[in-house]
Each structure stands twice: as C-alpha cells, then as structure tokens.
Design a protein around this motif. Structure first.
Motif, PDB file in Angstrom:
ATOM      1  N   GLN A 211       0.988  -1.203   0.090  1.00 43.01           N
ATOM      2  CA  GLN A 211      -0.056   0.017  -0.003  1.00 43.01           C
ATOM      3  C   GLN A 211       0.847   1.289   0.009  1.00 43.01           C
ATOM      4  OE1 GLN A 211      -2.821   0.079   3.414  1.00 43.01           O
ATOM      5  NE2 GLN A 211      -3.570   2.306   2.699  1.00 43.01           N
ATOM      6  N   GLU A 212       1.750   1.331   0.791  1.00 39.71           N
ATOM      7  CA  GLU A 212       2.824   2.374   0.870  1.00 39.71           C
ATOM      8  C   GLU A 212       3.415   2.614  -0.596  1.00 39.71           C
ATOM      9  OE1 GLU A 212       6.305   4.484   3.733  1.00 39.71           O
ATOM     10  OE2 GLU A 212       5.555   2.439   4.101  1.00 39.71           O
ATOM     11  N   ARG A 213       3.877   1.419  -0.920  1.00 40.31           N
ATOM     12  CA  ARG A 213       4.812   1.501  -2.142  1.00 40.31           C
ATOM     13  C   ARG A 213       3.691   2.055  -3.233  1.00 40.31           C
ATOM     14  NH1 ARG A 213       9.683  -0.202  -3.854  1.00 40.31           N
ATOM     15  NH2 ARG A 213       9.913  -0.775  -6.305  1.00 40.31           N
ATOM     16  N   ALA A 214       2.468   1.654  -3.282  1.00 40.10           N
ATOM     17  CA  ALA A 214       1.691   2.102  -4.289  1.00 40.10           C
ATOM     18  C   ALA A 214       1.416   3.682  -4.298  1.00 40.10           C
ATOM     19  CB  ALA A 214       0.295   1.455  -4.225  1.00 40.10           C
ATOM     20  N   GLU A 215       1.290   3.996  -2.989  1.00 43.24           N
ATOM     21  CA  GLU A 215       1.017   5.405  -2.844  1.00 43.24           C
ATOM     22  C   GLU A 215       2.434   6.316  -3.366  1.00 43.24           C
ATOM     23  OE1 GLU A 215       0.535   5.747   1.403  1.00 43.24           O
ATOM     24  OE2 GLU A 215      -1.584   4.989   1.227  1.00 43.24           O
ATOM     25  N   ARG A 216       3.612   5.613  -2.991  1.00 40.08           N
ATOM     26  CA  ARG A 216       4.904   6.500  -3.497  1.00 40.08           C
ATOM     27  C   ARG A 216       4.897   6.516  -4.966  1.00 40.08           C
ATOM     28  NH1 ARG A 216       8.968   4.998   1.413  1.00 40.08           N
ATOM     29  NH2 ARG A 216       7.701   5.977   2.955  1.00 40.08           N
ATOM     30  N   GLU A 217       4.555   5.277  -5.409  1.00 42.61           N
ATOM     31  CA  GLU A 217       4.471   5.210  -7.114  1.00 42.61           C
ATOM     32  C   GLU A 217       3.445   6.342  -7.702  1.00 42.61           C
ATOM     33  OE1 GLU A 217       6.067   0.597  -7.370  1.00 42.61           O
ATOM     34  OE2 GLU A 217       4.084   1.096  -7.286  1.00 42.61           O
ATOM     35  N   MET A 218       2.385   6.284  -7.197  1.00 41.09           N
ATOM     36  CA  MET A 218       1.409   7.350  -7.648  1.00 41.09           C
ATOM     37  C   MET A 218       2.096   8.863  -7.478  1.00 41.09           C
ATOM     38  SD  MET A 218      -2.370   6.023  -6.581  1.00 41.09           S
ATOM     39  CE  MET A 218      -2.212   5.499  -4.878  1.00 41.09           C
ATOM     40  N   ILE A 219       2.881   8.983  -6.475  1.00 40.74           N
ATOM     41  CA  ILE A 219       3.198  10.382  -6.429  1.00 40.74           C
ATOM     42  C   ILE A 219       4.190  10.565  -7.570  1.00 40.74           C
ATOM     43  CG2 ILE A 219       4.755  11.817  -4.981  1.00 40.74           C
ATOM     44  CD1 ILE A 219       3.449  10.591  -2.380  1.00 40.74           C
ATOM     45  N   ALA A 220       5.018   9.396  -7.601  1.00 36.46           N
ATOM     46  CA  ALA A 220       6.126   9.704  -8.725  1.00 36.46           C
ATOM     47  C   ALA A 220       5.603   9.842 -10.138  1.00 36.46           C
ATOM     48  CB  ALA A 220       6.931   8.363  -8.778  1.00 36.46           C
ATOM     49  N   ALA A 221       4.157   9.215 -10.314  1.00 41.42           N
ATOM     50  CA  ALA A 221       3.632   9.373 -11.638  1.00 41.42           C
ATOM     51  C   ALA A 221       2.976  10.818 -11.794  1.00 41.42           C
ATOM     52  CB  ALA A 221       2.327   8.196 -11.655  1.00 41.42           C
ATOM     53  N   ARG A 222       2.831  11.296 -10.769  1.00 45.10           N
ATOM     54  CA  ARG A 222       2.088  12.682 -10.652  1.00 45.10           C
ATOM     55  C   ARG A 222       3.302  13.671 -11.141  1.00 45.10           C
ATOM     56  NH1 ARG A 222      -0.691  11.264  -5.918  1.00 45.10           N
ATOM     57  NH2 ARG A 222      -3.028  11.191  -6.361  1.00 45.10           N
ATOM     58  N   LEU A 223       4.480  13.540 -10.486  1.00 48.56           N
ATOM     59  CA  LEU A 223       5.715  14.151 -11.055  1.00 48.56           C
ATOM     60  C   LEU A 223       6.193  14.121 -12.402  1.00 48.56           C
ATOM     61  CD1 LEU A 223       7.963  13.481  -7.672  1.00 48.56           C
ATOM     62  CD2 LEU A 223       6.715  15.721  -8.303  1.00 48.56           C
ATOM     63  N   ARG A 224       6.049  12.885 -12.826  1.00 49.86           N
ATOM     64  CA  ARG A 224       6.469  12.666 -14.255  1.00 49.86           C
ATOM     65  C   ARG A 224       5.121  13.579 -15.149  1.00 49.86           C
ATOM     66  NH1 ARG A 224       9.367  10.109 -11.652  1.00 49.86           N
ATOM     67  NH2 ARG A 224       9.966  12.364 -11.286  1.00 49.86           N
ATOM     68  N   ALA A 225       4.096  13.384 -14.996  1.00 50.43           N
ATOM     69  CA  ALA A 225       3.140  14.390 -15.593  1.00 50.43           C
ATOM     70  C   ALA A 225       3.396  15.946 -15.407  1.00 50.43           C
ATOM     71  CB  ALA A 225       1.676  14.124 -15.042  1.00 50.43           C
ATOM     72  N   ALA A 226       3.853  16.447 -14.242  1.00 52.52           N
ATOM     73  CA  ALA A 226       4.138  17.716 -14.102  1.00 52.52           C
ATOM     74  C   ALA A 226       5.534  18.028 -14.916  1.00 52.52           C
ATOM     75  CB  ALA A 226       4.368  18.127 -12.576  1.00 52.52           C
ATOM     76  N   GLU A 227       6.383  17.072 -14.971  1.00 45.73           N
ATOM     77  CA  GLU A 227       7.507  17.482 -15.754  1.00 45.73           C
ATOM     78  C   GLU A 227       7.330  17.306 -17.091  1.00 45.73           C
ATOM     79  OE1 GLU A 227      10.088  14.807 -12.438  1.00 45.73           O
ATOM     80  OE2 GLU A 227      10.097  14.046 -14.579  1.00 45.73           O
ATOM     81  N   THR A 228       6.306  16.383 -17.809  1.00 43.10           N
ATOM     82  CA  THR A 228       5.869  16.672 -19.235  1.00 43.10           C
ATOM     83  C   THR A 228       5.424  17.953 -19.412  1.00 43.10           C
ATOM     84  OG1 THR A 228       5.459  14.284 -19.063  1.00 43.10           O
ATOM     85  CG2 THR A 228       4.582  15.460 -20.869  1.00 43.10           C
ATOM     86  N   ALA A 229       4.427  18.545 -18.489  1.00 43.58           N
ATOM     87  CA  ALA A 229       3.738  19.856 -18.848  1.00 43.58           C
ATOM     88  C   ALA A 229       4.772  20.777 -18.868  1.00 43.58           C
ATOM     89  CB  ALA A 229       2.728  19.950 -17.665  1.00 43.58           C
ATOM     90  N   SER A 230       6.084  20.615 -18.144  1.00 42.61           N
ATOM     91  CA  SER A 230       7.079  21.830 -18.124  1.00 42.61           C
ATOM     92  C   SER A 230       7.855  21.653 -19.288  1.00 42.61           C
ATOM     93  CB  SER A 230       7.980  21.417 -16.708  1.00 42.61           C
ATOM     94  OG  SER A 230       7.258  21.762 -15.594  1.00 42.61           O
ATOM     95  N   LEU A 231       8.045  20.297 -19.813  1.00 38.57           N
ATOM     96  CA  LEU A 231       9.030  20.206 -20.882  1.00 38.57           C
ATOM     97  C   LEU A 231       8.350  20.796 -22.342  1.00 38.57           C
ATOM     98  CD1 LEU A 231      10.337  16.731 -20.043  1.00 38.57           C
ATOM     99  CD2 LEU A 231      11.493  18.820 -20.273  1.00 38.57           C
ATOM    100  N   VAL A 232       6.844  20.701 -22.154  1.00 36.50           N
ATOM    101  CA  VAL A 232       6.272  21.246 -23.513  1.00 36.50           C
ATOM    102  C   VAL A 232       6.738  22.580 -23.777  1.00 36.50           C
ATOM    103  CG1 VAL A 232       4.076  21.776 -24.239  1.00 36.50           C
ATOM    104  CG2 VAL A 232       4.410  19.681 -23.328  1.00 36.50           C
ATOM    105  N   GLY A 233       6.876  23.310 -22.871  1.00 34.83           N
ATOM    106  CA  GLY A 233       7.229  24.624 -22.990  1.00 34.83           C
ATOM    107  C   GLY A 233       8.787  25.064 -23.317  1.00 34.83           C
TER     108      GLY A 233
END
Length: 230
Positions: A125-147
């Motif tokens: 459960q804890e690992r899944a929560e941390r993996e979701m946090i990492a996925a959110r960060l990858r989405a934010a990084e993608t949004a930053s890289l678009v610019g």
C-alpha cells in the motif's frame, strides 16, 4: 631590636654585614671595657645607615597582566551564521531538485531520492502511494517540458511519459490485487487516475505524433482502470 634583623631586599648583603659587625663590637664590650667616644660615634653612624637601608622602598610592582580582549559579536556568531547559510543552501538545493525536469543537472539526484523512498516502503500500500506520487511528478515534468525549445525536448518528453506509465501501472496493479473496489485505497487510486487525465489530456495538441500516441495509450489505460470499478 627589630631594626637589627637582616633584610630580604636587594641591600640584604650590606645590611647583614653591617649588623654582624655591630653585633661583634657589642659582644666585645660585654666581655670587658667601656666604649670609647670614637666607637660610640662609629656605632651610631652604622646603626643609622642600617636603619636607613631597611627603609629603602621596595621595587616597582610586577607589571599587570594585559586584559584579555573579548571576542566581537560577529566572531562569536560566526558558527551560527555559517550553519544558517549552509542550511539555506541545502533548502534551496532541495527545492531546485524537486522542481527539476529531465535534462537538468539536479534531475538525477531527484530520481535517486525517489528510488530510495520506494525502496523504504514497508508494504504494498505504501509503495503504491509513493508510485502514484512519482507518476504525478512525471506528468508535471511533461507539462514543463512542453514549453521548452531545446532540440532534445521530444526525447525528454518521451522519457517522462515512459516513466509515468511504468509507475502508474505498478501502482494501480498493486491496488487491484489488494482489496475490493469500495476500499479507501481503491477510491484514492481512482482519484489519482482522474487527476492524471486532467493533467495529461491538455498536453496532447502540443506533443509530436509519437509522444501523442504514448499519451493517448496512457489515458486509455487509466480510463480502463476507472471504468472497471477500481
């Protein structure tokens, strides 16, 4: 008499000799014979000289020790100032590391910290929560890289999308195998899927063809998870 005692001042040698001479003369008188006028005069002079020698003032007192100067306030506060500067530098570095994106100098440090946190997870459960946090960060990084206008922008976006899909699949797979769809963990996973769609879908028109296909496949996967009731 008291003024016959030998003195301990620098003239002690002369006073001792004089006192000894006077004592010897007095002893000779006690053994016999009256003192002559010359002896009396000589004795008087020697006694006066001895008395005057004993009254010679002592030498100058030893020099006073120099006062120890107190350290200035800046010197006393220097360790605290250095610590505060280091702490501020560490905080600034941490903030820059957290907001770094693929291609930045500090980005490998960010990924290393994420890997360490994942390895320290105590259960699925804890690992899944941390993996979701990492996925959110990858989405934010993608949004930053678009610019970005860097020549390797598309390659960096592809890297971020691949990592986002990997961590998302890992997290949602753990949730599917852990419990019923109405559990708190499943509800949190569905909330995560909706947030990811809100983040990724507006980026589609700004991506090249290859990365757009990757993003669409990712959205289809999280929609399937949401529709399945998990």
């Amino acid at each position: 008499m008291g003024w016959w005692r030998p003195s301990r001042r620098p003239c002690d040698g002369w006073v001792t000799r004089t006192t000894g001479h006077v004592t010897a003369r007095l002893l000779s008188l006690r053994l016999g014979g009256a003192p002559s006028p010359e002896f009396r005069a000589s004795l008087r002079e020697e006694l006066l000289r001895a008395h005057a020698a004993e009254r010679v003032p002592a030498g100058d007192p030893p020099a006073r020790r120099p006062e120890v100067r107190r350290r200035s306030l800046l010197v006393r506060l220097r360790p605290a100032i250095v610590f505060a500067v280091l702490l501020a530098g560490m905080y600034a570095t941490g903030v820059r590391t957290y907001h770094s994106v693929p291609g930045d100098v500090l980005y490998p440090l960010k990924r290393t910290a994420e890997s360490t946190l994942l390895s320290l997870a105590t259960d699925d459960q804890e690992r899944a929560e941390r993996e979701m946090i990492a996925a959110r960060l990858r989405a934010a990084e993608t949004a930053s890289l678009v610019g970005y206008s860097a020549p390797d922008r598309d390659r960096l976006i592809e890297q971020a999308l691949d990592d986002m899909e990997t961590t998302t699949r890992a997290a949602l797979s753990r949730v599917q195998h852990r419990g019923p769809a109405n559990s708190e963990e499943s509800r949190e996973a569905r909330r995560f899927a909706r947030e990811q769609r809100t983040m990724v879908e507006p980026l589609l028109p700004k991506l090249d063809d290859e990365n757009r296909d990757k993003a669409n496949k990712y959205l289809s996967y999280i929609d399937t998870f949401t529709a399945s009731g998990h």
